[in-house]
Motif scaffolding. Structure first.
Motif, mmCIF file in Angstrom:
data_model
loop_
_atom_site.group_PDB
_atom_site.id
_atom_site.type_symbol
_atom_site.label_atom_id
_atom_site.label_comp_id
_atom_site.label_asym_id
_atom_site.label_seq_id
_atom_site.Cartn_x
_atom_site.Cartn_y
_atom_site.Cartn_z
ATOM 1 N N THR B 250 0.846 -1.197 0.000
ATOM 2 C CA THR B 250 0.000 0.000 0.000
ATOM 3 C C THR B 250 0.877 1.242 0.000
ATOM 4 O OG1 THR B 250 -1.193 -1.271 1.702
ATOM 5 C CG2 THR B 250 -2.115 0.867 1.060
ATOM 6 N N HIS B 251 1.862 1.215 0.868
ATOM 7 C CA HIS B 251 2.710 2.394 1.027
ATOM 8 C C HIS B 251 3.512 2.670 -0.234
ATOM 9 C CE1 HIS B 251 2.574 1.632 5.653
ATOM 10 N NE2 HIS B 251 1.384 1.727 5.083
ATOM 11 N N GLN B 252 3.909 1.575 -0.886
ATOM 12 C CA GLN B 252 4.672 1.719 -2.123
ATOM 13 C C GLN B 252 3.815 2.419 -3.179
ATOM 14 O OE1 GLN B 252 6.448 -2.117 -2.767
ATOM 15 N NE2 GLN B 252 7.052 -1.480 -4.838
ATOM 16 N N ILE B 253 2.566 1.990 -3.297
ATOM 17 C CA ILE B 253 1.665 2.592 -4.280
ATOM 18 C C ILE B 253 1.479 4.078 -3.997
ATOM 19 C CG2 ILE B 253 -0.734 2.642 -5.088
ATOM 20 C CD1 ILE B 253 -0.784 -0.374 -4.714
ATOM 21 N N ILE B 254 1.292 4.391 -2.738
ATOM 22 C CA ILE B 254 1.098 5.798 -2.383
ATOM 23 C C ILE B 254 2.345 6.599 -2.719
ATOM 24 C CG2 ILE B 254 0.767 7.384 -0.446
ATOM 25 C CD1 ILE B 254 -0.964 5.088 0.804
ATOM 26 N N ASP B 255 3.479 6.024 -2.376
ATOM 27 C CA ASP B 255 4.745 6.682 -2.622
ATOM 28 C C ASP B 255 4.927 6.966 -4.114
ATOM 29 O OD1 ASP B 255 6.780 7.605 -0.970
ATOM 30 O OD2 ASP B 255 8.176 6.123 -1.825
ATOM 31 N N GLU B 256 4.625 5.982 -4.913
ATOM 32 C CA GLU B 256 4.785 6.144 -6.368
ATOM 33 C C GLU B 256 3.847 7.189 -6.942
ATOM 34 O OE1 GLU B 256 4.118 2.217 -7.801
ATOM 35 O OE2 GLU B 256 6.060 1.492 -7.041
ATOM 36 N N ASN B 257 2.693 7.352 -6.309
ATOM 37 C CA ASN B 257 1.675 8.246 -6.877
ATOM 38 C C ASN B 257 1.541 9.572 -6.146
ATOM 39 O OD1 ASN B 257 0.202 6.659 -9.104
ATOM 40 N ND2 ASN B 257 0.464 5.183 -7.437
ATOM 41 N N LEU B 258 2.494 9.805 -5.250
ATOM 42 C CA LEU B 258 2.425 10.998 -4.412
ATOM 43 C C LEU B 258 2.221 12.271 -5.223
ATOM 44 C CD1 LEU B 258 2.465 11.074 -1.433
ATOM 45 C CD2 LEU B 258 4.925 11.498 -1.472
ATOM 46 N N GLN B 259 2.890 12.337 -6.366
ATOM 47 C CA GLN B 259 2.778 13.538 -7.189
ATOM 48 C C GLN B 259 1.368 13.755 -7.701
ATOM 49 O OE1 GLN B 259 4.796 16.066 -7.471
ATOM 50 N NE2 GLN B 259 5.968 14.880 -5.962
ATOM 51 N N LYS B 260 0.591 12.671 -7.743
ATOM 52 C CA LYS B 260 -0.777 12.792 -8.273
ATOM 53 C C LYS B 260 -1.769 13.198 -7.186
ATOM 54 C CE LYS B 260 0.198 9.402 -11.804
ATOM 55 N NZ LYS B 260 0.692 8.022 -11.593
ATOM 56 N N SER B 261 -1.318 13.191 -5.939
ATOM 57 C CA SER B 261 -2.215 13.594 -4.860
ATOM 58 C C SER B 261 -2.410 15.104 -4.920
ATOM 59 C CB SER B 261 -1.594 13.215 -3.518
ATOM 60 O OG SER B 261 -2.189 13.979 -2.495
ATOM 61 N N ALA B 262 -3.655 15.528 -4.793
ATOM 62 C CA ALA B 262 -3.946 16.964 -4.821
ATOM 63 C C ALA B 262 -3.140 17.662 -3.750
ATOM 64 C CB ALA B 262 -5.433 17.193 -4.609
ATOM 65 N N MET B 263 -2.915 16.948 -2.672
ATOM 66 C CA MET B 263 -2.224 17.550 -1.571
ATOM 67 C C MET B 263 -0.740 17.736 -1.836
ATOM 68 S SD MET B 263 -2.513 16.863 2.216
ATOM 69 C CE MET B 263 -1.118 16.321 3.078
ATOM 70 N N TYR B 264 -0.108 16.754 -2.492
ATOM 71 C CA TYR B 264 1.328 16.849 -2.674
ATOM 72 C C TYR B 264 1.748 17.463 -4.005
ATOM 73 C CZ TYR B 264 2.399 14.989 1.755
ATOM 74 O OH TYR B 264 2.530 14.862 3.092
ATOM 75 N N SER B 265 0.791 17.651 -4.913
ATOM 76 C CA SER B 265 1.149 18.268 -6.175
ATOM 77 C C SER B 265 1.147 19.784 -6.053
ATOM 78 C CB SER B 265 0.175 17.845 -7.264
ATOM 79 O OG SER B 265 -1.122 18.264 -6.899
ATOM 80 N N GLY B 266 0.806 20.252 -4.864
ATOM 81 C CA GLY B 266 0.882 21.690 -4.633
ATOM 82 C C GLY B 266 -0.385 22.432 -4.958
#
Ligand code: GTP
Ligand code: MG
Lengths: 458, 628
Positions: B250-266
């Protein structure tokens, strides 16, 4: 209106002088009665002086023979009951008497608190309100600045470390409470908490021991005397120290190593450091000395930068100003008895906001101005004196004693199987008390700790 | 534009703050209007379907003791209830219930519809009507003008709300309701300082697609429990929740997609709550944790939707789906609603008086999430207080300000208006300095008198309350004077519970103070004439066993009250106060504390500043006396 009884040393403390421990408040008489078991100050006439033997109520040991002034409110400075204990025995015994008064229930007065009470109780004229407010401000700032500057670095990091351990423990207890289902941490248990508390208590006791020996404070504010060779640095050291500690000759480069001396200037405890004149040199011994001077300069809290008025301003002088510019420093233009060859305006400009004092050290001129400039640097122009090393030490002892009691209460509570959320009250208290010693803010840090230590959420 | 009528109090919004505000104002006798965007979403729970928990559960009981409705409503509509922290001290116990969301709304709407003095209307408020810094009423988008001198705004996270999922964003309130744009703009124009906050919610999945066999069951308590002191019927048929965990994958998937999170894409600008971080947050901030808990909470009895607590996220929907596949039990879970983050405007709460009235506009109140808090309970608490105070002003009665020793509600509001908050504020027990006094078991003893004085508590309930109080007092008095003799029988009982033998006679109360002795044992040794109610026995035991700590707390409270009673006149000019540090001066000007006590809690106001303030106030008082 304010009911607790406060105590403090109310006269300047110095060797030999008579110092007074003053108590003010509802319990002044009862506390005094406990210290002088044979006397009942409730019964004596107001505004009378009594001879008495001051005894430590815990050990029944005679501390000192003293004179006690008894003044019943409202005809007193604070309009409260006042006891004044006149001690002869110098710093050590005044200190002891004050500590006993604190142990028997008095609270160490905040800076300016006697005056504040006098005002709040209507004893001081309305027109003086502003003066009172200024007094509180300057006394507090000064107490803070000196107290913090004087902490021994090693001890304050020890306290910081203890506090960190305490807050992690408290955060652990808190996370169990506020997030009962959070399974990342084990439930805190009485056993774990008892171990931790016992450990902190031992450390606090050690600290208390150190504090009682007066060693918690560095013995003075590091003050480096710097300047080119032969400008009169060692002469300055000798004059401030009232003794010929450093060798003075007309040969430049006389002082080759760092010399230290403890002095008290207008109530500011200084650790004076005479240094080798700073210049480029080939002489190996002197070279090492110059290196050490640079070192001393970096570690100092206050710089006394000495110039020779009989010489013109050189690049070396400019370099010294540059080195001192971000620190507290005082520029001293010496040898004013000789022809003035130095451009004073240039010196003032180089000094910026720092004071510039003119002296003739061989004729002992300008010393007064210099001493008050040193006092002002720390006390922001406040007039009254009193040895601050002292006050902060008593404060530390009181705080550490309270911390010790709180830890003891926590341990007893655990023995009685009290729930951890109650035990935690005294542990948090300890953390706050230790924070007061090193002047650290408590606002919201627990909650910050909680969320940085644990991964919580919905 | 047309005149749609005059009221004493208007409440904008019918979320958890709004309903308590409206009910309280109406109960106090003010003619009250509630305006809400959608009558079908009254008291809606846009996030987790639960009420209570540590500190928050105590608040629900406090609201109940003041005559509010959150407690009664959840008592009727929960699917399970639990008492938390039972293994810890009495100070930190608290109830938490899982709600049937739909039933909760229905029940609350019904209560509102049946409340005397209270009118309920659907409508979007477009504008506040203000004259000379005094609120006069509101205008809706259909141009109806309602007039009142007290208006309470409880618009939650609707103000300029914006929903974010991955790279998709659109203006919206929670759950795709229409956002409130104009109100936010008007507040800004009026000179209010607003901040941008954000919060998030996890996905809801279909219960039929969950493999519960791979999860742990989390049942409710077997003992019937209730928040409200008036509840007499208990729900016995409870529904469990379930527990599972995220894992390395789960964590790996989140890590890989972090840039796609509204929160982490800025894309997101608002400050998020540390108190309910998204799963992205947890992975980033605590990347050494191998797993995180995920609670599966049914949203009601007649729905398949299950709330996935622990996976709050603003990742794109397909990533949400992928991540569920890695969680045991959720491998095949179907998302019914995706998780999202929401960004919204909040009012900086230091702009409020402790009554929750704004300092800028007389008669205008704000309550709930609009003030920067998170959580239904925090919202409801502010709602009831704003309702009480708005009605008080309308009816010319005394305002009500609870202090930090009286209630968590007091802690909450004092924190907000004194310190402000730079992230959504959540109540925690550690925020209360008198936690031992603010227990869930004594909320009624602390506040029922106040509720009764405000006519928000029925005579019947008040009589019951007084009976309870008397019984507690009598029993404590009895134990304090009953002496127990060391007879053989009694020694046997003491031995049985593992205590040490009595040497002499002992007062019953002193025996109860021993760590191993519970009230049950005392009851066996010196029985009461009539069996006492359980809650009375509980109070007697707590009171006697923790007396030392309670006394200490009470002493601290007394000290605090002294400072709290030193009032600061509203017209004080802090520039004139000689010797105040500049930082303190700025803070005091901003917060305008009502008392020296409140002033001393402002960050940046230190003890010397407080002393100086005291001297200044004394000076003012004395010069007044000498002028007269
Ligand atoms: N005329 C005059 N001579 C002074 C004065 N102060 C110091 N001197 C003389 O200047 C010479 C150098 O004094 P020191 O105090 O040894 O100078 P220093 O800065 O310590 O010198 P180094 O240790 O060599 O760097 C001595 O001969 C002092 O007597 C003064 O105010 N006026
Ligand atoms: Mg020298």
């Amino acid at each position: 209106m304010e009911q607790d009884t406060i105590a403090a040393i109310s006269t300047p403390v110095g060797e030999g002088a008579i110092a007074i421990v003053r108590l003010s408040g509802e319990e002044a008489f009862t506390i005094a009665n406990r210290l002088f078991q044979t006397k009942d100050f409730q019964q004596v006439d107001s505004h009378t002086i009594h001879y008495g033997k001051l005894v430590d109520p815990k050990t029944n040991e005679l501390v000192e023979e003293v004179m006690v002034s008894v003044m019943r409110g409202p005809k007193t400075f604070t309009r409260e009951d006042i006891i004044e204990i006149n001690c002869h025995g110098g710093m050590v015994s005044v200190n002891r008497v004050l500590q006993l008064a604190l142990r028997e229930g008095a609270r160490l007065a905040e800076p300016g608190e006697f005056t504040k009470r006098a005002f709040l109780n209507g004893r001081i004229d309305l027109s003086q309100a502003e003066a009172v407010m200024d007094l509180i401000r300057s006394k507090t700032d000064r107490a803070m600045s000196v107290a913090l500057k004087q902490m021994d670095g090693r001890l304050s990091s020890l306290i910081r470390d203890l506090r960190q351990q305490l807050i992690e423990t408290v955060a652990h207890v808190e996370v169990n409470i506020d997030y009962p289902e959070y399974d990342d941490v084990e439930e805190m248990t009485h056993t774990v908490l008892t171990d931790k508390t016992t450990y902190v208590k031992t450390e606090v006791e050690k600290l208390l021991q150190t504090a009682k020996q007066g060693k918690i404070l560095r013995e003075g504010i590091g003050t480096a005397i710097i300047g080119k060779p032969n400008v009169g640095k060692s002469s300055l050291m000798n004059i401030l120290a009232h003794e010929n500690k450093a060798i003075v000759t007309e040969i430049p480069g006389t002082t080759r190593d760092v010399i230290e001396e403890y002095v008290n200037v207008r109530g500011v405890p200084l650790r004076l450091i005479d240094t080798a004149g700073i210049r480029e040199t080939e002489d190996i011994v002197e070279k090492i000395g110059v290196e050490r001077s640079r070192q001393a300069l970096q570690e100092a809290d206050l710089i006394l930068l000495v110039l020779n008025g009989n010489e013109s301003f050189t690049e070396e002088d400019a370099a010294l100003f540059e080195a001192a510019k971000d620190m507290d420093f005082i520029a001293i233009v010496n040898k004013s008895d000789l022809e003035m060859k130095l451009d004073l305006d240039q010196v003032r400009q180089a000094a910026g906001d720092a004071p510039v004092i003119t002296t003739s050290l061989i004729h002992e001129q300008g010393i007064d101005e210099l001493e008050s400039a040193i006092g002002d640097t720390f006390f922001d122009g406040s007039i009254d004196s009193g040895d601050l090393t002292y006050v902060s030490n008593v404060r530390h002892i009181q705080l550490l004693e309270q911390a010790e009691t709180a830890l003891q209460d926590a341990l007893e509570a655990m023995e009685n199987d009290m729930p951890l959320d109650l035990v935690q009250i005294d542990i948090t208290r300890t953390w706050e008390l230790l924070g007061e010693i090193i002047g650290e803010d408590v606002n919201d840090s627990l909650i910050d700790q909680l969320f940085s230590q644990f991964c919580l959420g919905k | 534009m047309y005149d749609a009528g005059r009221y004493d109090v208007i409440v904008i919004g019918a979320g958890h703050a709004g309903v308590e505000a409206g009910l309280a104002a109406a109960k106090r006798g003010a003619k009250t209007l509630m305006l809400t965007l959608n009558l079908d979403l009254i008291a809606f729970m846009p996030c987790n379907p639960s009420v209570g928990g540590p500190a928050k559960g105590v608040v629900v009981r406090e609201i109940d003791a003041l005559g509010g409705h959150m407690g009664k409503t959840i008592d009727k509509t929960h699917i399970q209830m639990k008492l938390l922290n039972t293994s810890k001290g009495p100070a930190v116990r608290a109830l938490r219930a899982q709600a049937d969301k739909v039933l909760y709304q229905q029940e609350m709407k019904y209560v509102i519809e049946n409340q005397e003095n209270l009118t309920l209307r659907q409508g979007m408020v477009e504008k506040l009507l203000i004259e000379d810094d005094q609120i006069k009423g509101v205008m809706t988008e259909t141009k109806a003008c309602y007039y009142a001198d007290q208006v309470i705004v409880t618009t939650g996270t609707f103000m300029r709300g914006k929903v974010l999922i991955g790279d998709i964003e659109y203006e919206s309130g929670p759950n795709n309701q229409r956002p409130t744009i104009l109100l936010s703009e008007q507040l800004e124009e009026l000179g209010f300082e607003l901040v941008r906050f954000k919060t998030g919610t996890p996905m809801r999945v279909n219960s039929h697609t969950i493999d519960y066999s791979k999860t742990e069951i989390q049942p409710g308590d077997e003992v019937p429990r209730a928040f409200s002191y008036e509840t007499t019927e208990f729900i016995t048929d409870q529904i469990p929740c379930w527990l599972t965990y995220t894992g390395e994958v789960t964590h790996q998937i989140i890590d890989e997609n972090l840039q796609k999170s509204a929160m982490y894409s800025g894309a997101e600008r608002g400050a998020g709550p540390r108190y309910c971080p998204s799963i992205e947050d947890k992975i980033v901030r605590f990347n050494d944790k191998p797993r995180h808990q995920v609670f599966l909470e049914p949203e009601g009895r007649k729905t398949d939707e299950v709330y996935v607590q622990g996976l709050s996220t603003s990742l794109p929907e397909y990533v949400q789906k992928k991540l569920l596949e890695t969680v045991p039990g959720l491998e095949n879970a179907e998302i019914m609603r995706a998780g999202y983050a929401i960004e919204y405007d909040a009012v900086v709460p230091t702009q409020l008086w402790p009554t929750l009235e704004t300092k800028k506009i007389a008669g205008l109140y704000t309550a709930g999430q609009i003030n920067g808090t998170s959580g239904y309970e925090e919202a409801a608490a502010q709602g009831i207080m704003a309702g009480i105070n708005a009605a008080a002003q309308a009816l010319d009665k005394e305002p009500l300000i609870l202090d930090r020793s009286q209630a968590y509600i007091g802690v909450l509001i004092d924190d907000l208006v004194t310190k402000g908050t730079d992230e959504p504020y959540r109540l925690l027990t550690s925020r209360a300095e008198y936690r031992l006094l603010l227990r869930h078991d004594n909320a009624d003893l602390r506040l029922t008198d106040i509720g009764y004085d405000m006519e928000m508590i029925t005579e019947e309930r008040y009589a019951m309350f007084n009976r309870k109080k008397d019984l507690i007092q009598d029993e404590i008095a009895r134990l304090e004077k009953t002496r127990i003799k060391p007879t053989k029988e009694i020694q046997e009982i003491i031995e049985e519970i593992g205590g040490s033998q009595l040497k002499d006679g002992i007062l019953a109360a002193d025996l109860l103070r021993r760590p191993e002795v519970k009230y049950d044992t005392i009851k066996r040794i010196v029985p009461t004439e009539d069996q006492l109610p359980e809650d009375v026995e509980e109070q007697v035991e707590i009171h006697i066993k923790y007396e030392g700590y309670i006394k200490k707390s009470n002493q601290q409270v007394e000290k605090m009250r002294k400072m709290e009673n030193k009032l600061i006149p509203d017209h004080i000019n802090y520039d004139e106060v000689h010797g105040l540090a500049t930082e303190a001066q700025d803070k005091l000007k901003e917060v305008r504390p009502l008392s020296v006590g409140q002033a001393s809690r402002i960050a940046g106001v230190n003890p010397a500043d407080v002393s100086i303030l005291l001297v200044y106030l004394e000076q003012g008082m004395r010069s007044k006396v000498s002028n007269e």
